[in-house]
Design a protein around this motif. Structure first.
Motif, short mmCIF file in Angstrom:
data_model
loop_
_atom_site.label_atom_id
_atom_site.label_comp_id
_atom_site.label_asym_id
_atom_site.label_seq_id
_atom_site.Cartn_x
_atom_site.Cartn_y
_atom_site.Cartn_z
N TYR C 108 2.25 39.28 -19.59
CA TYR C 108 2.13 39.88 -18.26
C TYR C 108 1.84 38.84 -17.19
O TYR C 108 2.30 38.94 -16.08
CB TYR C 108 1.03 40.94 -18.25
CG TYR C 108 1.43 42.25 -18.88
CD1 TYR C 108 2.15 43.19 -18.15
CD2 TYR C 108 1.06 42.55 -20.18
CE1 TYR C 108 2.52 44.40 -18.72
CE2 TYR C 108 1.42 43.76 -20.75
CZ TYR C 108 2.14 44.69 -20.02
OH TYR C 108 2.49 45.88 -20.57
N ASN C 126 7.33 41.94 -17.48
CA ASN C 126 7.38 43.35 -17.11
C ASN C 126 8.04 43.54 -15.75
O ASN C 126 8.07 44.63 -15.22
CB ASN C 126 5.96 43.96 -17.10
CG ASN C 126 5.09 43.27 -16.08
OD1 ASN C 126 5.29 42.10 -15.77
ND2 ASN C 126 4.12 44.00 -15.54
N GLN C 127 8.53 42.42 -15.18
CA GLN C 127 9.18 42.51 -13.88
C GLN C 127 10.64 42.12 -13.98
O GLN C 127 11.02 41.43 -14.93
CB GLN C 127 8.45 41.57 -12.90
CG GLN C 127 7.19 42.21 -12.35
CD GLN C 127 6.24 41.19 -11.81
OE1 GLN C 127 6.63 40.07 -11.49
NE2 GLN C 127 4.98 41.57 -11.70
N ASN C 131 12.16 42.79 -17.05
CA ASN C 131 11.82 44.18 -16.83
C ASN C 131 11.57 45.00 -18.08
O ASN C 131 12.10 46.10 -18.23
CB ASN C 131 13.00 44.80 -16.04
CG ASN C 131 12.49 45.82 -15.06
OD1 ASN C 131 11.28 46.05 -14.98
ND2 ASN C 131 13.38 46.45 -14.33
N LEU C 132 10.78 44.49 -19.01
CA LEU C 132 10.47 45.29 -20.19
C LEU C 132 9.43 46.36 -19.81
O LEU C 132 8.56 46.13 -18.98
CB LEU C 132 9.88 44.40 -21.29
CG LEU C 132 10.80 43.36 -21.94
CD1 LEU C 132 10.10 42.72 -23.12
CD2 LEU C 132 12.10 43.97 -22.39
N SER C 133 9.55 47.50 -20.46
CA SER C 133 8.55 48.54 -20.24
C SER C 133 7.29 48.20 -21.03
O SER C 133 7.31 47.32 -21.89
CB SER C 133 9.11 49.88 -20.69
OG SER C 133 9.22 49.88 -22.09
N ASP C 134 6.20 48.89 -20.73
CA ASP C 134 4.95 48.61 -21.45
C ASP C 134 5.10 48.82 -22.95
O ASP C 134 4.59 48.04 -23.75
CB ASP C 134 3.83 49.50 -20.89
CG ASP C 134 3.41 49.04 -19.49
OD1 ASP C 134 3.78 47.91 -19.11
OD2 ASP C 134 2.73 49.81 -18.79
N ILE C 137 6.93 45.98 -24.42
CA ILE C 137 6.07 44.80 -24.54
C ILE C 137 5.17 44.93 -25.77
O ILE C 137 4.93 43.95 -26.49
CB ILE C 137 5.25 44.61 -23.24
CG1 ILE C 137 6.22 44.19 -22.13
CG2 ILE C 137 4.17 43.56 -23.42
CD1 ILE C 137 5.59 43.97 -20.80
N TYR C 161 -3.15 46.37 -19.04
CA TYR C 161 -2.30 46.05 -17.88
C TYR C 161 -1.62 47.30 -17.34
O TYR C 161 -1.37 48.23 -18.09
CB TYR C 161 -1.25 45.02 -18.27
CG TYR C 161 -1.82 43.64 -18.37
CD1 TYR C 161 -1.95 42.84 -17.23
CD2 TYR C 161 -2.27 43.17 -19.59
CE1 TYR C 161 -2.48 41.58 -17.33
CE2 TYR C 161 -2.82 41.90 -19.70
CZ TYR C 161 -2.93 41.10 -18.56
OH TYR C 161 -3.46 39.84 -18.64
#
Lengths: 272, 643, 161
Positions: C108, C126-127, C131-134, C137, C161
């Motif tokens: 993160y 995560n951006q 752009n992975l989702s929680d 991750i 997070y």
């Protein structure tokens, strides 16, 4: 030296020396340069360079030589002169005939040589050092992979005599069991090595023993090919699981010996 | 005779193309929307009762089709497709062609203006003539640029309607200035071209200057559109740690937050710089190719001398612009890295890494070709044999650097080769495949090429400067210390960690740039009014040199096509990187082999068209049409038509 | 007799030959089409073991960890840290961070701790563009833990997070 095949390099340099001494003409020099580089790329390295790279290099060389030969009117006529003489003058008729036979023959031989290679499976990428498990059980004993060390390594400082004994034992075990594949000098080139794919590990390599913890090596010895993780496939390794043949002490001894023989120290815990 | 034939051929071609266009239009209309009414009207005459079952069936089907067509609501299309070729390739080829012509149109005024200015300062008429000769190429190319620009715009609207609409949303305020600038560009271009010799020299130079300003402004606007797609945002140090952070110009859903940030985005300036330099290099090489074309056509020694000189100047412009180009490219790549590590890695180490081996081959060829042309040019001078002995060493240096640069990081190798190497990299060669070696190689290439140029400049000339020995020695020292520094950093790079190693590229670049500047500054007074041992005989050069010029132009064009592919393909499945995803079937990144095929086709089309431009430009130098001389050809032609 | 090729034909041959040569170079290098990553589905019933499998897919696909940046089990001059054995090392990398906390922070907020000897360069995954989702991750963390450690992350784990 430098990974070169010295005799080949010396012979090539000697031919160049003779040409310089005889004051060879431009055409001969150009031909010599190309052929010498071809031979150097093919035979000059201890470990042959891949065909694809050699092709790139020879292509560049060819281009550069053509540029050189035609870089001025004078040089072009100087280079072309022997060829013109060879074609026009009657006294070279025999040589010309020989050349006319030799060139197609060379091309034909090249085709033959290109085709006459053993069939090979296509290459594939593969992990060189597969990730070990966190812990493993050898002879009913749990080994924590992160912290385990060779239990006899410290004798190196504490008790050199005992250390020597373990080393001697390791040597015996190595030359009874391991050298068939891993080789007399541990170069991964034992008498059975040529039949194996992937080839046995080369312990002389700076990229193998020094970057591994001794627990990793212990894992590979004890569990062999059957213990390799699924993620690292395809694996066709022939390494036996030595825990079925050797005692734990014997395995650590041979571990000690291969490090000592190559003059490496195991990577310490947490070291990058 | 041939002239009439060509005119006749053009007439036939025009006629055929009009028919084809009309037929094509009709065909497309028929396929787009079948009028159901027409058939129904025909059937009404027959009367309901007389319909046999087959006719009834057809009528029902048509009625159903019509009802369906009326019932179908209007839907906004996201993508449309082109049969066989595909939307992506269509837009790709059109954009590349537009860009190639645009680059040419922007570059030629740049150096035509400089040459005219040199002529004005030196008061030499031949420079003025040469500048005019270059400008002649412009008007046709300008129409080509506009044509392909319009074609590209239509293709985008038709094939990518939704995404084009999105770009309109972001950039709508920039389009009007763009169009206005285009008007001004046309105004200045035509007044510059047609007004040659009609205005006073200062006024004319002013027109040329304005033409360049306007042209550059147009390119800067267009660059904002495309760089936005790669880096939609600006750099700004928000958290105050001294490292610029990324500030997006659009919201997560793509709504515009700041047009200023979208316009002056992260990679905008690097692309501007890279493109101006590359355009000049490309424009110079194409102009040199034109000269080569005319040289090969030339019938008299006088013409040959003129076009040899023109080719030399074009090539000189190309090479001078080409020398800093790797640095500009490095700057662009570094900025892309700084914007997004993912993009950077993708470019140099990931999907596109093999592309850079191809690039090495192309740039290697360009350097070799440029040096080769200079060496051949030494034959123009009387008594030019003096420097011939250096050619061998320069060639060795160039070939070595070329080889190092073309060495792949991981060679293509068979299983047995991998087994012999004990891994996928060769124990010795793997050193050459790394960034340290490659940076060193390209720097030495630049130095060697500059050396070739210096030798060319000296051929047949003798300095009369009082301190010539000292100055020449100073040049040699600067040159060799730059080379030594470059090599030192190259070798030292292997003994430090990666973070330090990357930074070594900068002193390498600066030492080379500094050496080029210092040597030039020394060279100018050194050879001012130098004694010539013999006359420069323009036109006395082997014909192969002219083919070398065309080869250089070809390689440049192909290189631009290839790098266009990587710049655009780098975004992979994104329309706007990180914001708008491409969901069309063309979203995938094609293989390098396919990309090179598209690039090759584009290059061939471009050279076909530029051939036409060359031919049209060469017409102006031909004798005027005289009715008497061509009467019999014309008579034959008319007879042929009558029969 | 003098053999000669007319100039226009020579030009055409030069243009075709050069273009064909470059195109040929393009054909002999390794060919790879890269397709947009397929959506990886994570559902609530997935066990830690399932997450490891999904995480491994993400690592070489959508997450792009192994696409040119990280390696697993390689030595020599590396661009970014090798991930071999990261599951075992994670707990001891930063004082005061458990292995889970360390891995989550590295994903993160990658700039907070840089492994000595390497340059800062990783993006928060995560951006966009990654752009992975929680949940994704978490799957990547499970996979990282499996490299030399014992994965224990589940979809219910709170990463903070």
């Amino acid at each position: 030296m430098l990974g070169l095949n010295l005799p080949v390099v010396i012979v090539l340099a000697a031919v160049g020396g003779v040409l310089a001494w005889r004051r060879a003409n431009t055409l001969t020099w150009l031909l010599y340069t190309w052929v010498a580089l071809w031979a150097f790329f093919k035979y000059g390295f201890a470990v042959p360079i891949p065909q694809s790279v050699a092709t790139i290099y020879l292509g560049i060389t060819g281009l550069a030589l053509v540029c050189f030969a035609s870089s001025s009117r004078e040089r072009l006529s100087e280079t072309a002169q022997p060829i013109v003489r060879l074609i026009l003058e009657p006294r070279y008729r025999l040589a010309l005939a020989g050349l006319l036979v030799a060139l197609p023959a060379l091309a034909a031989y090249n085709v033959y040589a290109d085709l006459n290679v053993p069939l090979e499976a296509p290459g594939f990428g593969r992990e060189v050092h597969p990730p070990p498990p966190t812990e493993m059980t050898v002879h009913d004993e749990t080994v924590d992979m992160a912290t385990a060390e060779n239990p006899y390594l410290h004798y190196n400082h504490d008790d050199p005599e005992l250390y020597g004994e373990h080393l001697e034992n390791g040597r015996r075990i190595y030359y009874e069991n391991c050298f068939w594949c891993h080789g007399d000098g541990m170069g991964g080139d034992g008498m059975f090595a040529h039949g194996l794919n992937p080839v046995p590990s080369n312990f002389n390599d700076v990229g193998t023993l020094p970057i591994l913890q001794s627990s990793f090596v212990h894992w590979r010895i004890a569990k062999g090919a059957p213990g390799l993780p699924g993620a690292g496939t395809p694996w066709d390794s022939m390494m036996p699981a030595w825990e079925k043949f050797l005692t734990t002490e014997e395995m650590w001894d041979v571990n000690l010996f291969i490090y000592d023989f190559n003059g490496y120290e195991p990577r310490a815990l947490g070291q990058h | 005779m041939t002239r009439n034939r060509i005119l006749f051929g053009i007439g036939v071609l025009a006629f055929v193309s009009v028919i084809v266009t009309v037929r094509l239009g009709g065909f497309l209309v028929d396929n787009e929307y079948r009028q159901p009414d027409r058939q129904v009207a025909a059937q009404e005459e027959l009367g309901e009762a007389e319909l046999v079952p087959r006719q009834q069936g057809i009528a029902d089907e048509q009625a159903a089709d019509e009802a369906e067509a009326r019932a179908r609501p209007y839907e906004e299309a996201e993508y449309r497709t082109v049969p066989f070729v595909g939307s992506r390739v269509t837009v790709w080829v059109l954009a590349q062609l537009h860009l190639l012509f645009a680059a040419f149109v922007l570059a030629v005024p740049l150096f035509a203006f400089i040459i005219e200015f040199v002529g004005y300062v030196k008061k030499e008429e031949r420079y003025n003539k040469l500048a005019y000769e270059f400008t002649k190429l412009l008007s046709v190319s300008f129409s080509m640029t506009a044509t392909f620009g319009a074609f590209l715009t239509f293709a985008l609207i038709i094939l990518y309607p939704k995404f084009t609409n999105y770009l309109m949303h972001i950039f709508s305020p920039t389009f009007l200035p763009y169009v206005l600038l285009f008007f001004l560009e046309a105004l200045f271009l035509y007044s510059y071209y047609y007004g040659w010799g009609k205005f006073g020299p200062r006024m004319h130079l002013f027109l040329g200057f304005m033409l360049n300003i306007v042209g550059t402004a147009i390119m800067f606007i267009a660059n904002a559109w495309l760089t936005f797609m790669m880096s939609p945002g600006k750099r700004d140090d928000i958290d105050g740690d001294g490292v610029p952070d990324f500030v997006s110009a659009v919201s997560e859903s793509g709504a515009l937050l700041s047009l200023r940030d979208a316009f002056f985005n992260f990679t905008w300036m690097p692309i501007n710089i890279h493109r101006i330099i590359a355009n000049v290099a490309f424009g110079g090489s194409i102009a040199a190719a034109y000269a080569a074309f005319r040289y090969l056509q030339a019938k008299s020694d006088e013409e040959r001398a003129h076009f040899d000189w023109m080719g030399y100047v074009g090539n000189f412009v190309a090479i001078i612009a080409f020398l800093p180009l790797p640095f500009a490219g490095y700057y662009l790549a570094a900025e892309i890295y700084a914007f997004s590590q993912t993009l950077g890695i993708q470019m140099m180490g990931g999907t596109f890494s093999w592309l850079f081996v191809l690039q090495a081959a192309l740039i290697g060829n360009l350097f070799l070709g440029a040096n080769y042309y200079l060496w051949l040019g030494m034959g123009r001078m009387e008594g030019g044999v003096h420097f011939q002995k250096f050619i061998k060493w320069l060639l060795i240096a160039i070939a070595l650097c070329f080889a190092v640069w073309a060495t792949p990081r991981y060679a293509i190798s068979s299983v047995s080769e991998i087994a012999a190497m004990g891994g996928s990299s060769h124990p010795q060669l793997s050193y050459l495949g790394q960034m340290s070696a490659k940076n060193t190689a390209v720097n030495i290439l630049i130095l060697s090429t500059y050396m070739s140029f210096l030798l060319y400049r000296r051929t047949g000339r003798q300095s009369i400067h009082p301190h010539r020995q000292l100055l020449t020695r100073a040049q040699a020292i600067v040159f060799s210390s730059a080379a030594a520094l470059v090599i030192f950093y190259g070798v030292y790079g292997y003994f430090v960690d990666s973070a330090t190693r990357i930074r070594f590229a900068i002193p390498q670049v600066y030492s080379v740039l500094a050496a080029l500047v210092v040597i030039t500054v020394i060279d100018l007074p050194l050879y001012r009014n130098a004694a010539q041992s013999g006359e420069t005989k323009w036109g006395r050069i082997p014909a192969v040199s002219q083919y070398a010029l065309i080869f250089i132009a070809l390689s440049f064009t192909w290189l631009m096509g290839l790098m266009g592919y990587v710049r655009s393909g780098l975004r992979q499945e994104w329309h706007v990187y990180g914001v708008i995803l491409d969901t069309s079937p063309d979203a995938y990144t094609p293989s390098l082999g396919f990309a090179t095929q598209v690039v090759s086709v584009t290059v061939l089309i471009f050279f076909g068209l530029i051939g036409v431009v060359f031919w049209l430009s060469s017409l102006s130098g031909k004798k005027d049409y005289a009715p008497g001389a061509a009467a019999e050809d014309g008579g034959r032609l008319e007879g042929g038509q009558a029969a | 007799m003098k053999l000669s090729v007319p100039m226009p034909l020579r030009l055409v041959l030069l243009v075709l030959g050069t273009t064909a040569f470059y195109m040929y170079l393009g054909q002999i290098v390794p060919q790879k089409e890269s397709h947009p990553p397929p959506p990886v589905l994570i559902n609530a019933e997935m066990t830690t073991e399932d997450l490891v499998t999904v995480g491994a897919e993400l690592a070489s696909g959508k997450g792009q960890c192994l696409v040119g940046c990280h390696t697993v089990g390689q030595s020599g001059p590396l661009r970014y840290p090798d991930l071999d054995g990261i599951g075992g090392r994670a707990a001891t990398q930063v004082d005061g961070l458990s292995d889970l906390e360390y891995l989550a922070q590295s994903l993160y907020e990658p700039a907070v701790f840089i492994v000595p000897g390497f340059a800062d360069g990783m993006q928060a995954i995560n951006q966009p563009p990654i752009n992975l989702s929680d949940d994704e991750i978490k799957a990547v963390i499970a996979w990282l833990q499996s490299l030399g450690g014992t994965p224990n992350v589940t979809l219910d784990t709170d990463l903070g997070y």
